[in-house]
Write an enzyme that holds these catalytic residues in place. Structure first.
Site, PDB file in Angstrom:
ATOM      1  N   SER A 113      -1.645 -11.054   6.845  1.00 14.76           N
ATOM      2  CA  SER A 113      -0.272 -10.934   7.318  1.00 14.76           C
ATOM      3  C   SER A 113       0.196 -10.698   6.379  1.00 14.76           C
ATOM      4  O   SER A 113       0.913  -9.603   6.793  1.00 14.76           O
ATOM      5  CB  SER A 113      -0.387 -12.706   7.255  1.00 14.76           C
ATOM      6  OG  SER A 113       1.256 -12.867   8.247  1.00 14.76           O
ATOM      7  N   HIS A 114       1.615 -11.304   5.822  1.00 15.42           N
ATOM      8  CA  HIS A 114       3.139 -10.921   4.955  1.00 15.42           C
ATOM      9  C   HIS A 114       2.939  -9.931   3.860  1.00 15.42           C
ATOM     10  O   HIS A 114       3.171  -9.626   3.528  1.00 15.42           O
ATOM     11  CB  HIS A 114       4.025 -12.181   5.305  1.00 15.42           C
ATOM     12  CG  HIS A 114       3.573 -13.727   4.423  1.00 15.42           C
ATOM     13  ND1 HIS A 114       2.002 -14.366   5.635  1.00 15.42           N
ATOM     14  CD2 HIS A 114       3.049 -14.046   3.716  1.00 15.42           C
ATOM     15  CE1 HIS A 114       2.325 -15.047   4.672  1.00 15.42           C
ATOM     16  NE2 HIS A 114       2.628 -15.015   3.328  1.00 15.42           N
ATOM     17  N   ASP A 278       6.176  -9.504  11.214  1.00 13.13           N
ATOM     18  CA  ASP A 278       5.214  -9.118  10.218  1.00 13.13           C
ATOM     19  C   ASP A 278       4.256  -8.579  10.081  1.00 13.13           C
ATOM     20  O   ASP A 278       3.535  -7.786  11.182  1.00 13.13           O
ATOM     21  CB  ASP A 278       4.925 -10.487   8.943  1.00 13.13           C
ATOM     22  CG  ASP A 278       3.686 -11.362  10.188  1.00 13.13           C
ATOM     23  OD1 ASP A 278       3.581 -10.852  11.568  1.00 13.13           O
ATOM     24  OD2 ASP A 278       2.634 -12.190   9.724  1.00 13.13           O
ATOM     25  N   ASP A 280       0.602  -8.483  10.987  1.00 14.06           N
ATOM     26  CA  ASP A 280      -0.624  -9.235  11.794  1.00 14.06           C
ATOM     27  C   ASP A 280       0.557  -9.939  12.937  1.00 14.06           C
ATOM     28  O   ASP A 280       0.073  -9.965  13.866  1.00 14.06           O
ATOM     29  CB  ASP A 280      -1.040 -10.382  11.678  1.00 14.06           C
ATOM     30  CG  ASP A 280      -0.366 -11.176  11.129  1.00 14.06           C
ATOM     31  OD1 ASP A 280       0.063 -11.370  10.312  1.00 14.06           O
ATOM     32  OD2 ASP A 280      -1.648 -12.305  11.041  1.00 14.06           O
ATOM     33  N   ASP A 282       2.588 -12.022  13.795  1.00 15.02           N
ATOM     34  CA  ASP A 282       2.914 -13.621  13.808  1.00 15.02           C
ATOM     35  C   ASP A 282       3.614 -14.527  14.399  1.00 15.02           C
ATOM     36  O   ASP A 282       4.366 -14.959  14.564  1.00 15.02           O
ATOM     37  CB  ASP A 282       1.153 -14.638  13.611  1.00 15.02           C
ATOM     38  CG  ASP A 282       1.299 -14.210  12.567  1.00 15.02           C
ATOM     39  OD1 ASP A 282       1.572 -13.713  11.984  1.00 15.02           O
ATOM     40  OD2 ASP A 282       0.524 -15.069  12.338  1.00 15.02           O
ATOM     41  N   ARG A 283       4.426 -13.590  12.986  1.00 11.62           N
ATOM     42  CA  ARG A 283       5.368 -14.187  12.086  1.00 11.62           C
ATOM     43  C   ARG A 283       7.077 -13.203  13.129  1.00 11.62           C
ATOM     44  O   ARG A 283       6.576 -12.586  13.787  1.00 11.62           O
ATOM     45  CB  ARG A 283       5.396 -13.541  10.829  1.00 11.62           C
ATOM     46  CG  ARG A 283       4.802 -14.522  10.241  1.00 11.62           C
ATOM     47  CD  ARG A 283       5.109 -15.006   8.222  1.00 11.62           C
ATOM     48  NE  ARG A 283       4.707 -15.310   8.373  1.00 11.62           N
ATOM     49  CZ  ARG A 283       4.310 -15.909   6.582  1.00 11.62           C
ATOM     50  NH1 ARG A 283       5.761 -15.674   6.763  1.00 11.62           N
ATOM     51  NH2 ARG A 283       3.088 -16.747   6.449  1.00 11.62           N
ATOM     52  N   LYS A 377       0.384 -18.175  16.357  1.00 14.86           N
ATOM     53  CA  LYS A 377       1.673 -17.598  16.548  1.00 14.86           C
ATOM     54  C   LYS A 377       1.943 -16.569  16.150  1.00 14.86           C
ATOM     55  O   LYS A 377       1.430 -15.317  16.977  1.00 14.86           O
ATOM     56  CB  LYS A 377       2.260 -18.101  15.472  1.00 14.86           C
ATOM     57  CG  LYS A 377       1.748 -17.567  13.404  1.00 14.86           C
ATOM     58  CD  LYS A 377       3.145 -18.015  12.580  1.00 14.86           C
ATOM     59  CE  LYS A 377       2.619 -17.395  11.283  1.00 14.86           C
ATOM     60  NZ  LYS A 377       1.104 -17.720  10.767  1.00 14.86           N
TER      61      LYS A 377
HETATM   62  C1  VG1 Z   1       1.795 -19.204   4.719  1.00 22.30           C
HETATM   63  C2  VG1 Z   1       2.856 -20.421   5.484  1.00 22.30           C
HETATM   64  C3  VG1 Z   1       2.248 -21.055   6.900  1.00 22.30           C
HETATM   65  C4  VG1 Z   1       1.445 -20.330   7.856  1.00 22.30           C
HETATM   66  C5  VG1 Z   1       0.634 -19.253   6.439  1.00 22.30           C
HETATM   67  C6  VG1 Z   1      -0.006 -18.615   7.008  1.00 22.30           C
HETATM   68  O1  VG1 Z   1       1.301 -20.536   4.321  1.00 22.30           O
HETATM   69  O2  VG1 Z   1       4.026 -21.451   4.357  1.00 22.30           O
HETATM   70  O3  VG1 Z   1       3.358 -22.457   7.136  1.00 22.30           O
HETATM   71  O4  VG1 Z   1       1.123 -21.103   9.096  1.00 22.30           O
HETATM   72  O5  VG1 Z   1       0.947 -18.683   5.149  1.00 22.30           O
HETATM   73  O6  VG1 Z   1       0.971 -16.999   7.784  1.00 22.30           O
HETATM   74  P1  VG1 Z   1       1.039 -20.973   3.051  1.00 22.30           P
HETATM   75  O7  VG1 Z   1       0.198 -21.889   2.564  1.00 22.30           O
HETATM   76  O8  VG1 Z   1       1.167 -19.902   1.714  1.00 22.30           O
HETATM   77  O9  VG1 Z   1       2.164 -21.647   3.085  1.00 22.30           O
HETATM   78  V1  VG1 Z   1       0.874 -15.668   8.604  1.00 22.30           V
HETATM   79  O10 VG1 Z   1       1.745 -15.096   8.933  1.00 22.30           O
HETATM   80  O11 VG1 Z   1      -0.288 -15.169   6.880  1.00 22.30           O
HETATM   81  O12 VG1 Z   1      -0.887 -15.334   9.053  1.00 22.30           O
HETATM   82 CO    CO Z   2       1.173 -13.334  10.016  1.00 21.82          CO
END
Ligand code: VG1
Ligand code: CO
Length: 545
Positions: A113-114, A278, A280, A282-283, A377
């Site tokens: 992801s990010h 982001d 992948d 989804d953000r 998302k």
């Molecule tokens: C973070 C965010 C959470 C989100 C998750 C995955 O998790 O706070 O709201 O669902 O990333 O997002 P954490 O446990 O680091 O707070 V993504 O865009 O990585 O799939």
């Molecule tokens: Co993501």
């Protein structure tokens, strides 16, 4: 041809976090590491045998190699048919859409992801179930348990599949369909939004608009939707080529990491609408001339105005937000008489509510919003939703929409402070100090607010009654304010502490203050109880969103 069995021993720590298994690329490249996790999915999810599995990722370093390994293993584990995104690409929401549209039994999404990519960055893998959404905790637990006992994996010896052309290939008797990664997703979004109205808005010469794909997966999706289908000029989509290292940046759409877009739009007012997504896809981050939309507010605005969008014209069933997300959506739900749910952090907790038809929209403070159209998302969905709202409300801007929203529902000032890569012992001890203090906090003052409750958030799923404990420490001052702290479940270095602050303001004359100034007393309170800055030797958070 027969499957080969390769003996292995279990790897420590293959426990999926908030969103799948995320580790440094080097960890994933250890011989057998990826294989051990994937085999544990196949061993524990026996209904995949004879079924269809979707496979794709965000294009980061190791994506293509991992896909070839997984394909050879899938064939050896009796999967009948694989749907793979061309070039190994599938955004997370697109993978969800493909699983649902093709009735697949599940999917493997390769992404961290990010988190940064490249050889020194992170890699990740996530298993989604047949509803298109992230596996619930019961499933990730079963996979994890299997990883602790795994002693062999199954694989076919087979040459690499050609991923770069839409085609039908085979590994033994397993079909590998390389599909266009955008088609199903774009077709789905077309059913939800008023494309003619958005097209007219985007073509207006006075509407300056930009989308930043941050060198990540949304490039091809944004080009198809925004440029080809909605007529935006080609240069309105920037950084649109997915790169293995995301151009060396953090593909995280927030004011800190999408700094240039933020400066140009919010600080300099050079664009009327800007958005980013982001790694992948989804953000989403939504910016307007002179203003950044807090993701919590975004969910509330979408809920309040949903009936203006064709896909939601008949109304929405309810809304849900993760616990640390501000209560802006709750205010809308109360006003409109909608059901409202508070879930733990992580999209997997929305799945049951969506499947049961109890909610239509849901979101998280971490730049995530989506609806029942998929089970993830969805970054571009949120962008199109905002564009559709602006198109449906001629004369309004992002700023005027927000001001009107706050006048009607009140404003929830909101900010998240992240302390990254903190020594795990120091982070755990800081949170423990807050946990220990919880019983003594009610009736204490935080600035002008008084603590009413303080607890460690536990969630009982209203559909299957499963219980998830330890989901974040929260200090609540009635409807007026909240301080929340929890450890990240997506980081790969030390511990990341997230502290969330929320202050409610009903007086329109006080709804345009500086966010950090309004939450300052809460920030001081958090430090007084946790001693986090002091113990970690830091003067402030690494990232403020
Ligand atoms: C973070 C965010 C959470 C989100 C998750 C995955 O998790 O706070 O709201 O669902 O990333 O997002 P954490 O446990 O680091 O707070 V993504 O865009 O990585 O799939
Ligand atoms: Co993501």
């Amino acid at each position: 041809m027969s499957a080969r069995e390769v003996a292995i021993t279990p790897f420590d720590g293959q426990k999926p976090g908030t969103s799948g298994l995320r580790k440094k690329v080097n960890v994933f490249r250890q011989p057998g590491y990826l294989e051990a996790f994937v085999q544990s999915v196949f061993d524990s999810q026996t209904d995949l045998r004879g079924g269809t599995l979707v496979l794709g990722g965000d294009g980061r370093f190791f994506n293509r190699q991992a896909i070839q390994v997984i394909l050879r293993m899938a064939a050896a584990n009796g999967i009948a048919r694989m749907l793979v995104g061309r070039a190994g690409i599938l955004s997370t929401p697109a993978a969800s859409a493909v699983i649902r549209r093709h009735g697949a039994q599940g999917g493997l999404i390769l992404s961290a992801s990010h988190n940064p990519g490249g050889p020194d960055g992170d890699f990740g893998i996530k298993f989604n179930i047949g509803n298109g959404g992230p596996a619930p905790e019961s499933v990730t637990e079963a996979i994890y348990r299997r990883t602790t006992q795994i002693d062999r994996y199954r694989v076919f010896d087979h040459h690499d599949i050609d991923l770069d052309h839409v085609s039908l290939q085979h590994i033994n008797d397993m079909a590998v369909e390389v599909i266009d990664p955008v088609d199903d997703y774009a077709a789905l979004l077309e059913t939800l939004f008023d494309f003619d109205a958005i097209r007219a808005l985007i073509r207006r010469p006075d509407f300056r608009f930009r989308f930043d794909a941050m060198h990540a997966v949304t490039g091809p999706y944004a080009k198809r939707l925004l440029v080809e289908m909605l007529g935006a000029p080609a240069d309105a989509v920037i950084n649109a080529e997915p790169k293995e290292d995301f151009g060396g940046g953090h593909p995280d759409p927030n004011p800190a990491h999408a700094e240039e877009l933020y400066r140009e739009t919010v600080l300099e007012g050079g664009l009327d609408f800007a958005a980013a997504s982001d790694g992948d896809g989804d953000r989403n981050m939504i910016l307007g001339k002179g203003i950044a939309v807090s993701p919590s507010d975004s969910l509330a605005v979408l809920a309040a105005n949903a009936t203006l969008v064709p896909g939601y014209a008949k109304g929405i069933a309810g809304v849900a937000r993760s616990m640390p997300t501000s209560r802006a959506a709750d205010a809308v739900a109360a006003d409109l008489g909608l059901a409202c749910f508070e879930t733990p952090t992580g999209w997997k907790f929305f799945g049951n509510l969506l499947d049961a038809g109890r909610i239509t929209l849901c979101g998280e403070e971490s730049y995530g919003t989506s609806s029942a159209h998929v089970r993830e998302k969805d970054g571009l969905w949120a962008v199109l939703f905002w564009l559709n709202l602006l198109a449906a409300k001629p004369g309004e801007t992002v700023a005027s929409l927000l001001s009107a929203h706050w006048r009607r529902f009140g404003r929830h000032y909101y900010s998240r402070h992240d302390y990254e890569a903190v020594d795990t012992g120091i982070a755990t001890a800081a949170l423990q100090r807050l946990r220990d203090a919880l019983p003594s906090l009610p009736e204490n003052r935080i600035g002008e607010h008084v603590v009413t409750t303080a607890d460690d958030f536990a969630y009982t799923d209203p559909i299957d009654n499963s219980v998830s404990k330890g989901q974040g420490l929260r200090v609540v001052c009635g409807e007026q304010a909240r301080v929340i702290a929890r450890l990240s479940g997506t980081g790969t270095e030390g511990a990341t502490v997230r502290v969330y602050f929320e202050v409610f303001e009903s007086d329109p004359a006080r709804q345009h203050d500086d966010v950090q100034a309004r939450i300052a007393p809460l920030v001081d309170f958090a430090e007084r109880i946790t001693g986090l800055r002091k113990a970690s030797g830091r003067s402030g958070p690494d990232v403020i969103t």
